[in-house]
Motif scaffolding. Structure first.
Motif, PDB file in Angstrom:
ATOM      1  N   GLU A 138      -2.247  -4.125   5.328  1.00 18.66           N
ATOM      2  CA  GLU A 138      -1.448  -3.320   6.240  1.00 18.66           C
ATOM      3  C   GLU A 138      -0.383  -2.484   5.528  1.00 18.66           C
ATOM      4  N   MET A 139       0.218  -2.992   4.485  1.00 17.54           N
ATOM      5  CA  MET A 139       1.328  -2.306   3.837  1.00 17.54           C
ATOM      6  C   MET A 139       0.905  -1.522   2.599  1.00 17.54           C
ATOM      7  N   GLY A 140      -0.306  -1.753   2.126  1.00 11.55           N
ATOM      8  CA  GLY A 140      -0.800  -0.974   1.005  1.00 11.55           C
ATOM      9  C   GLY A 140      -0.334  -1.450  -0.355  1.00 11.55           C
ATOM     10  N   GLU A 141       0.371  -2.577  -0.436  1.00  9.12           N
ATOM     11  CA  GLU A 141       0.792  -3.119  -1.729  1.00  9.12           C
ATOM     12  C   GLU A 141       0.933  -4.637  -1.602  1.00  9.12           C
ATOM     13  N   LYS A 142       0.927  -5.284  -2.754  1.00 10.39           N
ATOM     14  CA  LYS A 142       0.989  -6.742  -2.767  1.00 10.39           C
ATOM     15  C   LYS A 142       2.367  -7.253  -2.334  1.00 10.39           C
ATOM     16  N   PHE A 143       2.360  -8.523  -1.877  1.00  5.80           N
ATOM     17  CA  PHE A 143       3.601  -9.161  -1.417  1.00  5.80           C
ATOM     18  C   PHE A 143       4.642  -9.182  -2.533  1.00  5.80           C
ATOM     19  N   VAL A 144       4.229  -9.648  -3.720  1.00 13.13           N
ATOM     20  CA  VAL A 144       5.201  -9.777  -4.819  1.00 13.13           C
ATOM     21  C   VAL A 144       5.694  -8.406  -5.274  1.00 13.13           C
ATOM     22  N   ASP A 145       4.817  -7.388  -5.221  1.00 16.35           N
ATOM     23  CA  ASP A 145       5.238  -6.034  -5.620  1.00 16.35           C
ATOM     24  C   ASP A 145       6.288  -5.484  -4.670  1.00 16.35           C
ATOM     25  N   GLN A 181       6.631   8.074   1.099  1.00 16.44           N
ATOM     26  CA  GLN A 181       6.543   6.621   0.972  1.00 16.44           C
ATOM     27  C   GLN A 181       7.168   5.927   2.183  1.00 16.44           C
ATOM     28  N   SER A 182       8.246   6.470   2.700  1.00 21.22           N
ATOM     29  CA  SER A 182       8.857   5.892   3.903  1.00 21.22           C
ATOM     30  C   SER A 182       7.902   5.977   5.082  1.00 21.22           C
ATOM     31  N   PHE A 183       7.187   7.080   5.195  1.00 22.93           N
ATOM     32  CA  PHE A 183       6.215   7.219   6.279  1.00 22.93           C
ATOM     33  C   PHE A 183       5.098   6.184   6.122  1.00 22.93           C
ATOM     34  N   ARG A 184       4.643   6.003   4.881  1.00 25.21           N
ATOM     35  CA  ARG A 184       3.566   5.027   4.647  1.00 25.21           C
ATOM     36  C   ARG A 184       4.012   3.614   5.001  1.00 25.21           C
ATOM     37  N   MET A 185       5.288   3.325   4.732  1.00 24.73           N
ATOM     38  CA  MET A 185       5.798   1.985   5.012  1.00 24.73           C
ATOM     39  C   MET A 185       6.267   1.830   6.453  1.00 24.73           C
ATOM     40  N   ASN A 186       6.011   2.834   7.288  1.00 26.31           N
ATOM     41  CA  ASN A 186       6.407   2.803   8.697  1.00 26.31           C
ATOM     42  C   ASN A 186       7.926   2.711   8.836  1.00 26.31           C
ATOM     43  N   ASP A 187       8.616   3.365   7.925  1.00 23.84           N
ATOM     44  CA  ASP A 187      10.079   3.403   7.945  1.00 23.84           C
ATOM     45  C   ASP A 187      10.520   4.729   8.579  1.00 23.84           C
ATOM     46  N   THR A 188      11.356   4.657   9.588  1.00 25.05           N
ATOM     47  CA  THR A 188      11.758   5.876  10.305  1.00 25.05           C
ATOM     48  C   THR A 188      12.675   6.774   9.497  1.00 25.05           C
ATOM     49  N   GLU A 189      13.056   6.311   8.302  1.00 25.09           N
ATOM     50  CA  GLU A 189      13.935   7.152   7.488  1.00 25.09           C
ATOM     51  C   GLU A 189      13.261   8.433   7.029  1.00 25.09           C
ATOM     52  N   TRP A 190      11.927   8.518   7.104  1.00 23.46           N
ATOM     53  CA  TRP A 190      11.248   9.745   6.659  1.00 23.46           C
ATOM     54  C   TRP A 190      11.720  10.954   7.472  1.00 23.46           C
ATOM     55  N   PHE A 221       4.003  18.662  -0.393  1.00 24.46           N
ATOM     56  CA  PHE A 221       4.041  17.582   0.585  1.00 24.46           C
ATOM     57  C   PHE A 221       2.645  17.050   0.869  1.00 24.46           C
ATOM     58  N   LEU A 222       1.646  17.937   0.923  1.00 28.30           N
ATOM     59  CA  LEU A 222       0.275  17.494   1.175  1.00 28.30           C
ATOM     60  C   LEU A 222      -0.219  16.561   0.076  1.00 28.30           C
ATOM     61  N   LYS A 223       0.088  16.884  -1.185  1.00 29.85           N
ATOM     62  CA  LYS A 223      -0.344  16.021  -2.292  1.00 29.85           C
ATOM     63  C   LYS A 223       0.257  14.624  -2.157  1.00 29.85           C
ATOM     64  N   ARG A 224       1.513  14.564  -1.777  1.00 26.17           N
ATOM     65  CA  ARG A 224       2.169  13.267  -1.657  1.00 26.17           C
ATOM     66  C   ARG A 224       1.683  12.505  -0.430  1.00 26.17           C
ATOM     67  N   MET A 225       1.427  13.229   0.653  1.00 26.50           N
ATOM     68  CA  MET A 225       0.901  12.570   1.847  1.00 26.50           C
ATOM     69  C   MET A 225      -0.538  12.107   1.637  1.00 26.50           C
ATOM     70  N   ASP A 226      -1.319  12.850   0.839  1.00 26.63           N
ATOM     71  CA  ASP A 226      -2.695  12.413   0.536  1.00 26.63           C
ATOM     72  C   ASP A 226      -2.681  11.039  -0.122  1.00 26.63           C
ATOM     73  N   LYS A 227      -1.754  10.845  -1.067  1.00 24.86           N
ATOM     74  CA  LYS A 227      -1.652   9.542  -1.729  1.00 24.86           C
ATOM     75  C   LYS A 227      -1.170   8.478  -0.761  1.00 24.86           C
ATOM     76  N   ALA A 228      -0.199   8.831   0.090  1.00 24.65           N
ATOM     77  CA  ALA A 228       0.336   7.848   1.026  1.00 24.65           C
ATOM     78  C   ALA A 228      -0.705   7.433   2.059  1.00 24.65           C
TER      79      ALA A 228
END
Length: 738
Positions: free
Chosen positions: A673-680, A529-538, A566-573
């Motif tokens: 761009e972020m894959g989720e709604k603003f309010v979420d 999820q950090s990778f999907r959000m472009n967060d370097t913490e991944w 890891f592949l299953k989780r990255m597929d979703k991300a």
């Protein structure tokens, strides 16, 4: 007159004597051929019987584990009796399914069915009955008590109309509360894994074991000249078929040999009749008969491929030589059968398929002329490092030669220390050695670590390969040899931590803790999820995961499970990223992630390759993101939310004004761009900080709500319960006690 009588006697009985001798020779040939054929069939029958016995033993073990879980596991019983269930209950039950699946001997998938809720929980997730790919099988078999047990081979998929259906054999066990049936637990063993295990037991590249279910009882599509060897299991009712690659050629040769014998018997009878008539009715000189015999022997010599036979004595001599050659062939076949039975005995003892007392074991060794006393037994497991490279570099015959050298080297090392050694190849890349130690011979009591070190050095100096060695605890009796072997096997699998070309005993492995799969699975979720959000913490999170794995029993087989998880989780991300990145992921990176476990031998190599691939994929994603015109706006909005989540007035309108955009335009850009709604996203940021405050501070619920931007505690209460499925106070109490 006397000479005429002498010649007539010679003419009358010499051909008959020749015919009798020839008949005896051909009958001996026929008897030897039939004996060889019977021995061939008996040997294959015995091997298949042993394979079926081992298969049934493993299937019984699976059934016993499943029944034990249904009867003894409180969480599984609660699943059928407890009323409402929440996400935590599902998670704990899914964890139980994964634990049970990993404990079974074959690759499998497992799920549990609740009749009352019409729900199914598997090792991969939760499904309703209508949305489950195996619903037809479950509906057809559920409720019939006679159906509880193993089912015939069939196809299985998690989702309906899924293209990649897998052939499986299934075990169904029903769950009861009193006399009421509440549900069922189904284990699907992949048929490919099951058959690979059966064929590995035969230790032959020429015979393959095939499974015929009890319902069809069909013969192979292309039947050989001789019916294949079949054994039916009393436990499952399945029929196992052993089909040799060379069976058809062997049968054609046998038919040709039998036809040849019949022709010769007919010719002998005709010759006997003709010689009798000719010699008694039409007298001919003895020289004429000798010429006919010479012609006959010459013709047969050419058929046998031997030149220079010019009389009947030479022909008889050649026939006797051929008979002796067949006898030697039969003797060699008997020796090969003895070696096969010897190797099967050692393999079954180490694998735990056969348990003998010390007296019975000595009797078995005496049958092989190997009776050797012992006071204790030392077990070592040597594994060829980089086996994929080994199979690519050497041809099959060279691989067998090198393996024979390894066997001989260890046996010679044992002889040099006055110790008897026997071995068994338990897997293509792994061989187990057993050393007999006797108290009466001090030179045979060399320490196992020194023994292994000397052997490892010899291999490294004389062969272009390396080995890693696991040392098990010594056995005082042959009855516990399987436990020592499993101990040595577990130690050699830890070469992923200690590195290749290493020696691992119980002193080294004692400090390694057991692998906690669920801890790193949760960490992988966060990293993806950090990778999907472009967060370097991944990157930091993955490094922490690998550091923790370095302290645990992380084996080579765990690498494949880690990569798949890891592949299953990255597929979703990746689904939240652009279509071009999704194509790059599927085309360039998925197979590389899945395949790197074949080349990585240690955790360090695995981490290096893993992080290298992730950096490459991150570069692709970053390049794509920079090319997208809205990405920078979405990132500014994200950073603004991260910095002002405590502001009660934080809203889409506020951020839109800050970026000089229309709220509707910012909402679309952020979602794209972020894959989720603003309010979420705002809710997720606030809830993550709320959970941290609940667990790390003593602040009241009101104070926590105000610190994350909620002026009304009731609004915070509703939002937290919707996000986490439990109220904030209950969350604090639950996870602080853990």
């Amino acid at each position: 007159m006397r000479m005429n009588w002498y010649y007539r006697t010679i003419l009358s009985y010499a051909p008959i004597l020749f015919v009798i001798i020839s008949s005896m020779i051909f009958m001996i040939f026929l008897a030897l051929n039939n004996a060889s054929e019977r021995k061939y069939l008996e040997t294959n029958q015995a091997i298949l019987d042993r394979i079926v016995f081992n298969a049934d033993a493993n299937l019984m073990l699976i059934e016993r584990n499943v029944v034990s879980k249904l009867l003894m596991d409180g969480e599984i019983q609660d699943y059928f009796t407890k009323g409402s269930k929440d996400a935590l209950d599902d998670f704990l039950l899914q964890k139980k399914m994964i634990e049970l699946s990993l404990a079974l001997p074959f690759a499998n998938t497992i799920y549990i069915y609740n009749e009352a809720e019409q729900r199914i929980i598997s090792d991969l997730g939760s499904y309703s009955l209508n949305a489950f790919g195996d619903a037809d099988f479950l509906t057809a078999s559920y409720g019939n008590k006679e159906s509880a047990g193993w089912f015939n081979p069939r196809s299985f998929a998690y989702l309906p109309r899924e293209e990649e259906e897998q052939p499986v054999v299934s075990l169904m066990k029903f769950a009861f509360t009193g006399n009421d049936m509440r549900g069922a637990l189904v284990v699907n063993v992949y048929q490919r894994s099951f058959l690979e295990y059966l064929n590995s037991l035969s230790e032959s590249d020429y015979n393959r074991v095939r499974l015929i279910d009890a319902a069809t009882d069909k013969s192979p599509d292309s039947e050989p000249a001789m019916s294949p060897i079949q054994v039916q299991s009393d436990y499952t009712g399945w029929t196992y078929v052993s089909e040799g690659v060379h069976d058809q050629g062997y049968n054609w040769l046998s038919l040709f040999s039998n036809a040849w014998m019949v022709i010769w018997v007919v010719l002998i009878l005709l010759a006997l009749l003709g010689f009798t008539i000719v010699t008694h009715i039409h007298y001919k000189p003895i020289q004429s008969i000798m010429e006919k015999v010479s012609q006959f022997s010459y013709r047969k010599s050419e058929e046998l491929g031997i030149k220079g036979a010019n009389n009947e004595f030479t022909f008889i001599e050649m026939a006797l030589d051929h008979l002796l050659k067949r006898s030697l062939d039969y003797e060699n076949l008997h020796k090969e059968d003895s070696l096969l039975r010897q190797q099967r005995l050692f393999h079954d003892l180490l694998a735990g398929h056969l348990v003998l007392s010390d007296e019975e074991f000595q009797q078995q060794l005496a049958e092989f002329n190997l009776s050797v006393p012992y006071d204790r037994l030392g077990v070592m497991v040597a594994e060829l490092d980089r086996y994929a490279w080994f199979t690519d570099k050497y041809k099959v015959k060279d691989q067998y030669l090198l393996k024979f050298i390894i066997e001989s080297a260890f046996r010679d090392l044992g002889h040099s220390h006055h110790s008897f050694v026997w071995h068994a190849w338990m897997e293509p890349h792994r061989i187990a050695f057993v050393v007999h130690h006797t108290a009466s011979e001090p030179r045979s009591n060399l320490a196992a670590a020194e023994f292994a070190e000397e052997f490892k050095k010899w291999i490294h100096q004389h062969l272009e390969l390396t080995i890693s060695i696991g040392i098990g605890a010594d056995s005082k009796s042959i009855e516990t040899i399987a436990d020592s072997y499993r101990n040595a096997q577990e130690n050699v699998e830890l070469k992923t931590l200690f590195g290749i070309h290493s020696i691992i005993d119980n002193r080294k492995s004692a400090a390694i803790i057991n692998l906690d799969r669920y801890a790193y699975l949760q960490a992988l979720d966060y990293a993806a999820q950090s990778f999907r959000m472009n967060d370097t913490e991944w990157r930091e999170k993955l490094s922490q995961i690998f550091n923790e794995l370095g302290k645990m029993r992380f084996r080579k087989r765990d690498m494949a499970e880690f990569a798949q998880a890891f592949l299953k989780r990255m597929d979703k991300a990746v689904l939240a990223l652009s279509s071009s990145i999704q194509e790059r992921w599927k085309g360039d990176f998925q197979e590389r992630f899945a395949g790197m476990t074949e080349t990585a031998e240690s955790l360090g190599e695995f981490q290096e390759q893993f992080m290298s691939l992730m950096n490459q994929f991150e570069a692709c994603v970053e390049e794509d993101r920079q090319a997208r015109r809205h990405h920078s706006l979405a990132m500014q909005a994200k950073h603004y939310i991260d910095a002002h989540y405590t502001d009660p007035g934080l809203s889409l309108v506020q951020v839109s004004d800050y970026l000089n955009l229309q709220p509707s335009a910012l909402s679309l850009i952020f979602k794209e761009e972020m894959g989720e709604k603003f309010v979420d996203y705002v809710l997720k940021v606030r809830m993550q900080h709320a959970k941290q405050l609940l667990l790390e501070t003593e602040d009241s619920i009101q104070s926590v709500a105000e610190n994350i931007g909620y002026q009304n505690v009731n609004s915070f209460y509703r939002a937290f319960k919707k996000f986490q499925d439990i109220p904030p106070g209950e969350y604090r109490n639950m996870y602080r006690t853990i």
